[in-house]
Design a protein around this motif. Sequence first.
Motif, PDB file in Angstrom:
ATOM      1  N   ASP A  60       0.386  -1.257   0.214  1.00  0.00           N
ATOM      2  CA  ASP A  60       0.208  -0.219   0.041  1.00  0.00           C
ATOM      3  C   ASP A  60       0.652   1.815   0.449  1.00  0.00           C
ATOM      4  N   ALA A  61       1.830   1.192   0.822  1.00  0.00           N
ATOM      5  CA  ALA A  61       2.811   2.223   0.506  1.00  0.00           C
ATOM      6  C   ALA A  61       3.562   2.172  -0.562  1.00  0.00           C
ATOM      7  N   MET A  62       3.718   1.824  -1.338  1.00  0.00           N
ATOM      8  CA  MET A  62       4.132   2.388  -2.606  1.00  0.00           C
ATOM      9  C   MET A  62       3.007   1.994  -3.752  1.00  0.00           C
ATOM     10  N   ARG A  63       2.170   1.778  -3.737  1.00  0.00           N
ATOM     11  CA  ARG A  63       0.805   2.785  -4.483  1.00  0.00           C
ATOM     12  C   ARG A  63       0.523   4.403  -3.962  1.00  0.00           C
ATOM     13  N   ASN A  64       1.420   4.522  -3.116  1.00  0.00           N
ATOM     14  CA  ASN A  64       1.118   5.438  -2.549  1.00  0.00           C
ATOM     15  C   ASN A  64       1.855   6.370  -2.719  1.00  0.00           C
ATOM     16  N   GLY A  65       3.215   6.281  -3.161  1.00  0.00           N
ATOM     17  CA  GLY A  65       4.753   6.720  -4.135  1.00  0.00           C
ATOM     18  C   GLY A  65       5.792   6.853  -2.886  1.00  0.00           C
ATOM     19  N   ASP A  66       5.161   5.393  -1.948  1.00  0.00           N
ATOM     20  CA  ASP A  66       6.578   6.103  -0.741  1.00  0.00           C
ATOM     21  C   ASP A  66       7.335   4.174  -1.181  1.00  0.00           C
ATOM     22  N   PRO A  94      16.677  14.344  -6.923  1.00  0.00           N
ATOM     23  CA  PRO A  94      15.458  13.296  -6.315  1.00  0.00           C
ATOM     24  C   PRO A  94      14.649  13.818  -5.549  1.00  0.00           C
ATOM     25  N   PHE A  95      13.527  12.719  -5.857  1.00  0.00           N
ATOM     26  CA  PHE A  95      12.132  13.116  -4.948  1.00  0.00           C
ATOM     27  C   PHE A  95      12.832  12.933  -3.577  1.00  0.00           C
ATOM     28  N   PRO A  96      12.585  13.543  -2.540  1.00  0.00           N
ATOM     29  CA  PRO A  96      12.692  14.133  -0.863  1.00  0.00           C
ATOM     30  C   PRO A  96      12.533  13.256  -0.242  1.00  0.00           C
ATOM     31  N   ASN A  97      13.328  11.649   0.327  1.00  0.00           N
ATOM     32  CA  ASN A  97      12.539  11.073   0.886  1.00  0.00           C
ATOM     33  C   ASN A  97      12.347  10.099  -0.373  1.00  0.00           C
ATOM     34  N   ASN A  98      12.408  10.091  -1.176  1.00  0.00           N
ATOM     35  CA  ASN A  98      11.687   9.286  -2.266  1.00  0.00           C
ATOM     36  C   ASN A  98      10.531   8.393  -2.064  1.00  0.00           C
ATOM     37  N   GLN A  99       9.800  10.399  -1.692  1.00  0.00           N
ATOM     38  CA  GLN A  99       7.735   9.736  -1.912  1.00  0.00           C
ATOM     39  C   GLN A  99       7.171  10.554  -3.088  1.00  0.00           C
ATOM     40  N   ILE A 100       7.212   9.916  -3.638  1.00  0.00           N
ATOM     41  CA  ILE A 100       6.304  10.221  -5.529  1.00  0.00           C
ATOM     42  C   ILE A 100       5.329  11.461  -4.547  1.00  0.00           C
ATOM     43  N   PRO A 101       4.865  12.521  -4.913  1.00  0.00           N
ATOM     44  CA  PRO A 101       3.568  12.680  -4.647  1.00  0.00           C
ATOM     45  C   PRO A 101       2.495  12.473  -5.511  1.00  0.00           C
ATOM     46  N   VAL A 102       1.601  12.177  -4.283  1.00  0.00           N
ATOM     47  CA  VAL A 102       0.083  11.489  -5.413  1.00  0.00           C
ATOM     48  C   VAL A 102      -0.035  12.424  -6.213  1.00  0.00           C
ATOM     49  N   SER A 103      -0.684  12.956  -6.492  1.00  0.00           N
ATOM     50  CA  SER A 103       0.057  14.263  -7.685  1.00  0.00           C
ATOM     51  C   SER A 103       0.560  14.030  -8.655  1.00  0.00           C
ATOM     52  N   ARG A 104       1.158  13.229  -8.157  1.00  0.00           N
ATOM     53  CA  ARG A 104       2.566  12.422 -10.221  1.00  0.00           C
ATOM     54  C   ARG A 104       2.050  11.718  -9.557  1.00  0.00           C
ATOM     55  N   ILE A 105       1.469  10.949  -8.937  1.00  0.00           N
ATOM     56  CA  ILE A 105       1.274   9.401  -9.888  1.00  0.00           C
ATOM     57  C   ILE A 105       0.128   9.391 -10.880  1.00  0.00           C
ATOM     58  N   SER A 106       0.167   8.781 -12.408  1.00  0.00           N
ATOM     59  CA  SER A 106      -0.417   8.679 -13.363  1.00  0.00           C
ATOM     60  C   SER A 106      -1.225   7.918 -13.376  1.00  0.00           C
ATOM     61  N   PRO A 107      -2.874   8.699 -13.790  1.00  0.00           N
ATOM     62  CA  PRO A 107      -4.366   8.255 -13.431  1.00  0.00           C
ATOM     63  C   PRO A 107      -4.355   6.928 -14.350  1.00  0.00           C
ATOM     64  N   GLN A 108      -3.397   7.020 -15.279  1.00  0.00           N
ATOM     65  CA  GLN A 108      -2.926   5.384 -16.171  1.00  0.00           C
ATOM     66  C   GLN A 108      -2.320   4.473 -14.713  1.00  0.00           C
ATOM     67  N   SER A 109      -1.455   4.381 -14.424  1.00  0.00           N
ATOM     68  CA  SER A 109      -1.036   3.996 -13.072  1.00  0.00           C
ATOM     69  C   SER A 109      -2.147   3.626 -12.170  1.00  0.00           C
ATOM     70  N   GLN A 110      -3.031   5.054 -11.925  1.00  0.00           N
ATOM     71  CA  GLN A 110      -4.177   5.036 -10.647  1.00  0.00           C
ATOM     72  C   GLN A 110      -4.871   3.584 -10.929  1.00  0.00           C
ATOM     73  N   LYS A 111      -5.428   3.613 -13.201  1.00  0.00           N
ATOM     74  CA  LYS A 111      -5.849   2.528 -12.945  1.00  0.00           C
ATOM     75  C   LYS A 111      -5.141   1.020 -12.730  1.00  0.00           C
ATOM     76  N   PHE A 320       9.342   0.462 -10.615  1.00  0.00           N
ATOM     77  CA  PHE A 320       7.912   1.141  -9.936  1.00  0.00           C
ATOM     78  C   PHE A 320       7.670   2.440  -9.581  1.00  0.00           C
ATOM     79  N   ALA A 321       9.165   3.374  -9.793  1.00  0.00           N
ATOM     80  CA  ALA A 321       8.887   4.597  -9.576  1.00  0.00           C
ATOM     81  C   ALA A 321       8.223   4.969 -11.637  1.00  0.00           C
ATOM     82  N   ASP A 322       9.015   4.585 -12.558  1.00  0.00           N
ATOM     83  CA  ASP A 322       8.783   4.394 -13.689  1.00  0.00           C
ATOM     84  C   ASP A 322       7.317   4.096 -14.434  1.00  0.00           C
TER      85      ASP A 322
END
Length: 396
Positions: A60-66, A94-111, A320-322
């Motif tokens: 779940d953490a990875m799905r949320n960008g952590d 680099p993303f701070p603390n390897n945390q990708i903001p939820v706003s940057r997660i693509s809609p396609q990946s979320q689907k 996974f970040a890609d």
Amino acid sequence: VLDARTFFEAPTQPKQPLRRNNFGAVISGRIIRDKLFFTTNYEGYIERSSAQAFAVYPTDAMRNGDLSAPFFHTGGNVNNPLTPIKDALNGGAPFPNNQIPVSRISPQSQKLMQFYPEPNLGTTFTGSNNYTGQSISNTDDHQGFARIDYNLSPNDRIFGRYGVENLVGYTTPVNPNSVFGQHQPKRQQNAVLTYTRMVSPTKLNEFTISYNRDLYSTLDNISGSNFNIAKDLLIPGLTNDPFSTGVPTINVTGLTGFGSVTPNTIWDENRRVADTFSLTHGSHSVKVGIDFQHVLMRRQTFAFVQGTFGFTGSQSGSAFADFLLDWPNQIQEAVTALPGIRPGENFTRLFGWRLHSFVTDDWKVTPKLTVSMGLRWELNSPVEDIRGLTPNLDLT
């Protein structure tokens, strides 16, 4: 002992089932005394089996960008520094603390995330198997035939037979999402009619006509549904054909991939006419025969119509970040080059014919010596594609 649980199955969980049933019946008898006889047969084979399987899926953490789990530290050791996730849209910072903001997660990946099951072996991502489930393999096989023998006269006999087999295989991967269930229906048919005529005590003629048909398909549960890749996953440019629709193949390095299997269908037909004449004369037993066959072979396959996307970490340093950022390393999509052909479709309709003939002679030279001789001539036509889509190279 022969049905014990496997080494990897948890002793506290129910054993993976294996059920196999084989049954059948034969009925035969007389219809007209000394004239007409029949035989019918049915055989069924039903199997239900499963096997424990393992996979690697995001937490779940990875799905949320952590992406700060031990796996993302140098050497997989939480005491070592994080391997930085680079932002290609921000000069590689680099993303701070390897945390990708939820706003940057693509809609396609979320689907697409809906097709990743939740891990059930621990909550910390280490890159090792964190999910266990079962893969299923079911078989339903029903086959039967009917046969008649008809004695028209002391010198004339007719034999006929029809056989059919309906086999349906059903398999699922370790991923429990129902869309990945795969059906493999197969239907085989065979019909034969033979007329035997005893011309004289030394002459016999046998005339046969037959027909064989084989139909085999592979279909995912999602095929034929109203699932639309552009509408439901927001990925443009892929098939919108209900028959070939499906979930794109997603390959993320370090994770277990998923994707639908593209449908394919095979039709084979064979029509045959043959005649054999046998003659016994003195010490010679001669046979002369001719055999003509008309063959049809049809193949319908689809390639990359649902799309294949590979994520290796070549953009951000993490595969996974890609995936989260929609930065694939490789994309494979189908294109259409000919009018009237669906994207990615390869539908060949081949036909040809075969003409074979032979003559043999079994010559009984002495009671202890028999010489067998024969000559065979075969003519096989070139295989042609009705639609002209299959090239042949003729070096002559």
